[in-house]
Design a protein around this motif. Structure first.
Motif, PDB file in Angstrom:
ATOM      1  N   THR A   7      20.714  87.240  27.778  1.00  0.00           N
ATOM      2  CA  THR A   7      22.125  86.964  28.020  1.00  0.00           C
ATOM      3  C   THR A   7      22.298  86.341  29.402  1.00  0.00           C
ATOM      4  N   LEU A   8      22.925  85.161  29.432  1.00  0.00           N
ATOM      5  CA  LEU A   8      23.140  84.441  30.687  1.00  0.00           C
ATOM      6  C   LEU A   8      24.630  84.312  30.963  1.00  0.00           C
ATOM      7  N   GLU A   9      25.000  84.476  32.216  1.00  0.00           N
ATOM      8  CA  GLU A   9      26.330  84.104  32.692  1.00  0.00           C
ATOM      9  C   GLU A   9      26.162  82.783  33.417  1.00  0.00           C
ATOM     10  N   ILE A  10      26.910  81.778  32.979  1.00  0.00           N
ATOM     11  CA  ILE A  10      26.782  80.446  33.555  1.00  0.00           C
ATOM     12  C   ILE A  10      28.106  80.080  34.217  1.00  0.00           C
ATOM     13  N   TYR A  11      28.052  79.835  35.517  1.00  0.00           N
ATOM     14  CA  TYR A  11      29.262  79.559  36.279  1.00  0.00           C
ATOM     15  C   TYR A  11      29.385  78.070  36.576  1.00  0.00           C
ATOM     16  N   SER A  12      30.585  77.527  36.320  1.00  0.00           N
ATOM     17  CA  SER A  12      30.906  76.185  36.796  1.00  0.00           C
ATOM     18  C   SER A  12      32.000  76.346  37.842  1.00  0.00           C
ATOM     19  N   THR A  13      32.727  75.280  38.127  1.00  0.00           N
ATOM     20  CA  THR A  13      33.736  75.375  39.178  1.00  0.00           C
ATOM     21  C   THR A  13      34.884  76.304  38.780  1.00  0.00           C
ATOM     22  N   PHE A  14      35.341  76.223  37.513  1.00  0.00           N
ATOM     23  CA  PHE A  14      36.509  76.993  37.101  1.00  0.00           C
ATOM     24  C   PHE A  14      36.273  77.893  35.894  1.00  0.00           C
ATOM     25  N   ILE A  15      35.151  77.702  35.213  1.00  0.00           N
ATOM     26  CA  ILE A  15      34.906  78.409  33.958  1.00  0.00           C
ATOM     27  C   ILE A  15      33.559  79.112  34.000  1.00  0.00           C
ATOM     28  N   GLN A  16      33.518  80.283  33.369  1.00  0.00           N
ATOM     29  CA  GLN A  16      32.269  81.011  33.195  1.00  0.00           C
ATOM     30  C   GLN A  16      31.965  81.054  31.692  1.00  0.00           C
ATOM     31  N   ALA A  32      12.443  78.057  31.342  1.00  0.00           N
ATOM     32  CA  ALA A  32      13.199  77.531  30.204  1.00  0.00           C
ATOM     33  C   ALA A  32      14.344  76.626  30.671  1.00  0.00           C
ATOM     34  N   VAL A  33      15.041  77.052  31.713  1.00  0.00           N
ATOM     35  CA  VAL A  33      16.166  76.257  32.211  1.00  0.00           C
ATOM     36  C   VAL A  33      15.678  74.909  32.739  1.00  0.00           C
ATOM     37  N   ASN A  34      14.553  74.917  33.450  1.00  0.00           N
ATOM     38  CA  ASN A  34      14.096  73.681  34.085  1.00  0.00           C
ATOM     39  C   ASN A  34      13.326  72.768  33.134  1.00  0.00           C
ATOM     40  N   ARG A  35      12.932  73.282  31.974  1.00  0.00           N
ATOM     41  CA  ARG A  35      12.110  72.451  31.098  1.00  0.00           C
ATOM     42  C   ARG A  35      12.915  71.529  30.195  1.00  0.00           C
ATOM     43  N   PHE A  36      13.992  72.026  29.602  1.00  0.00           N
ATOM     44  CA  PHE A  36      14.581  71.314  28.470  1.00  0.00           C
ATOM     45  C   PHE A  36      15.673  70.334  28.860  1.00  0.00           C
ATOM     46  N   GLY A  37      15.320  69.130  29.205  1.00  0.00           N
ATOM     47  CA  GLY A  37      16.292  68.044  29.379  1.00  0.00           C
ATOM     48  C   GLY A  37      17.548  68.420  30.129  1.00  0.00           C
ATOM     49  N   ASP A  38      18.656  67.863  29.672  1.00  0.00           N
ATOM     50  CA  ASP A  38      19.916  67.996  30.395  1.00  0.00           C
ATOM     51  C   ASP A  38      20.848  69.040  29.802  1.00  0.00           C
ATOM     52  N   PHE A  39      20.406  69.730  28.749  1.00  0.00           N
ATOM     53  CA  PHE A  39      21.285  70.661  28.056  1.00  0.00           C
ATOM     54  C   PHE A  39      20.609  71.997  27.813  1.00  0.00           C
ATOM     55  N   ALA A  67      26.037  71.581  29.365  1.00  0.00           N
ATOM     56  CA  ALA A  67      25.509  70.462  30.148  1.00  0.00           C
ATOM     57  C   ALA A  67      25.101  70.976  31.524  1.00  0.00           C
ATOM     58  N   LYS A  68      23.820  70.869  31.832  1.00  0.00           N
ATOM     59  CA  LYS A  68      23.321  71.415  33.096  1.00  0.00           C
ATOM     60  C   LYS A  68      24.016  70.792  34.306  1.00  0.00           C
ATOM     61  N   ALA A  69      24.439  69.535  34.170  1.00  0.00           N
ATOM     62  CA  ALA A  69      25.085  68.852  35.298  1.00  0.00           C
ATOM     63  C   ALA A  69      26.372  69.552  35.725  1.00  0.00           C
ATOM     64  N   GLY A  70      27.012  70.284  34.801  1.00  0.00           N
ATOM     65  CA  GLY A  70      28.276  70.942  35.123  1.00  0.00           C
ATOM     66  C   GLY A  70      28.116  72.356  35.656  1.00  0.00           C
ATOM     67  N   VAL A  71      26.875  72.814  35.770  1.00  0.00           N
ATOM     68  CA  VAL A  71      26.600  74.209  36.127  1.00  0.00           C
ATOM     69  C   VAL A  71      26.414  74.361  37.631  1.00  0.00           C
ATOM     70  N   VAL A  72      26.949  75.433  38.180  1.00  0.00           N
ATOM     71  CA  VAL A  72      26.675  75.786  39.575  1.00  0.00           C
ATOM     72  C   VAL A  72      25.596  76.859  39.640  1.00  0.00           C
ATOM     73  N   ASN A 157      21.983  75.402  40.778  1.00  0.00           N
ATOM     74  CA  ASN A 157      21.850  73.974  40.523  1.00  0.00           C
ATOM     75  C   ASN A 157      21.845  73.230  41.859  1.00  0.00           C
ATOM     76  N   PRO A 158      20.747  72.544  42.191  1.00  0.00           N
ATOM     77  CA  PRO A 158      20.696  71.865  43.494  1.00  0.00           C
ATOM     78  C   PRO A 158      21.777  70.798  43.641  1.00  0.00           C
ATOM     79  N   ALA A 159      22.196  70.213  42.510  1.00  0.00           N
ATOM     80  CA  ALA A 159      23.226  69.174  42.572  1.00  0.00           C
ATOM     81  C   ALA A 159      24.579  69.740  42.976  1.00  0.00           C
ATOM     82  N   ALA A 160      24.743  71.060  42.864  1.00  0.00           N
ATOM     83  CA  ALA A 160      26.018  71.686  43.222  1.00  0.00           C
ATOM     84  C   ALA A 160      26.101  72.010  44.710  1.00  0.00           C
TER      85      ALA A 160
END
Length: 167
Positions: A7-16, A32-39, A67-72, A157-160
């Motif tokens: 079970t993962l909690e995934i935080y973005s800017t406004f939504i979990q 697992a998170v770092n292996r599979f593409g962008d999703f 989408a991993k790009a939207g994840v903090v 996410n380093p991009a965040a």
């Protein structure tokens, strides 16, 4: 190969988003998170606003693609050893202060001896960074409703990242 649903909690800017991700042993969540593409693919996904005043239309879905790009930040709810210090044998832990668009946090980052966090970010571009002893404050709340996240282990996410400072 055996697999675990974590079970993962995934935080973005406004939504979990909370949901279960399949991890095939001997992988860890970070593998697992770092292996599979962008999703990332979750089952039993549930979206919730970080602010009570923020509306959400669809709350629960049997299958959710993130989408991993939207994840903090990604926080496994059950720390199945991911935060185990034994995993960081070859690494040096540095207390860090990190700011993203949404969160201000203190945590420990783990980098190779004689390397800086910047070295690590430049060597593994795009890879989510494992952090431990995480204390994060959601700073986008307009009202007094701040949101605190405290976890033994998380992936950032380093991009965040807006800024970081190692102690």
């Amino acid at each position: 190969a055996m697999s675990d649903w974590r079970t993962l909690e995934i935080y973005s800017t406004f939504i979990q988003v909370t949901g279960e991700m399949e991890i095939v042993r001997p992988d860890r969540v970070s593998d697992a998170v770092n292996r599979f593409g962008d999703f990332l693919h979750l089952r039993n996904g549930r979206a919730e606003p970080l602010s009570v005043s923020y509306p959400i239309l669809s709350r629960t879905e049997p299958v959710v693609t993130v989408a991993k790009a939207g994840v903090v930040l990604i926080c496994p709810l059950d720390d199945a050893g991911d935060g185990n210090p034994a995993l960081w044998r070859e690494k040096v832990a540095h207390p860090a202060s990190i700011n993203t668009q949404a969160f201000s946090m203190f945590c420990d980052v783990h980098v190779e001896p004689r390397h800086t966090l910047q070295d690590h970010l430049e060597r593994f571009p795009g890879d989510f960074i494992p952090v431990t002893n995480v204390s994060a404050l959601w700073v986008t709340a307009i009202s007094s409703g701040t949101h605190a996240v405290q976890r033994q282990f998380a992936l950032l996410n380093p991009a965040a990242i807006l800024s970081f400072s190692l102690r």
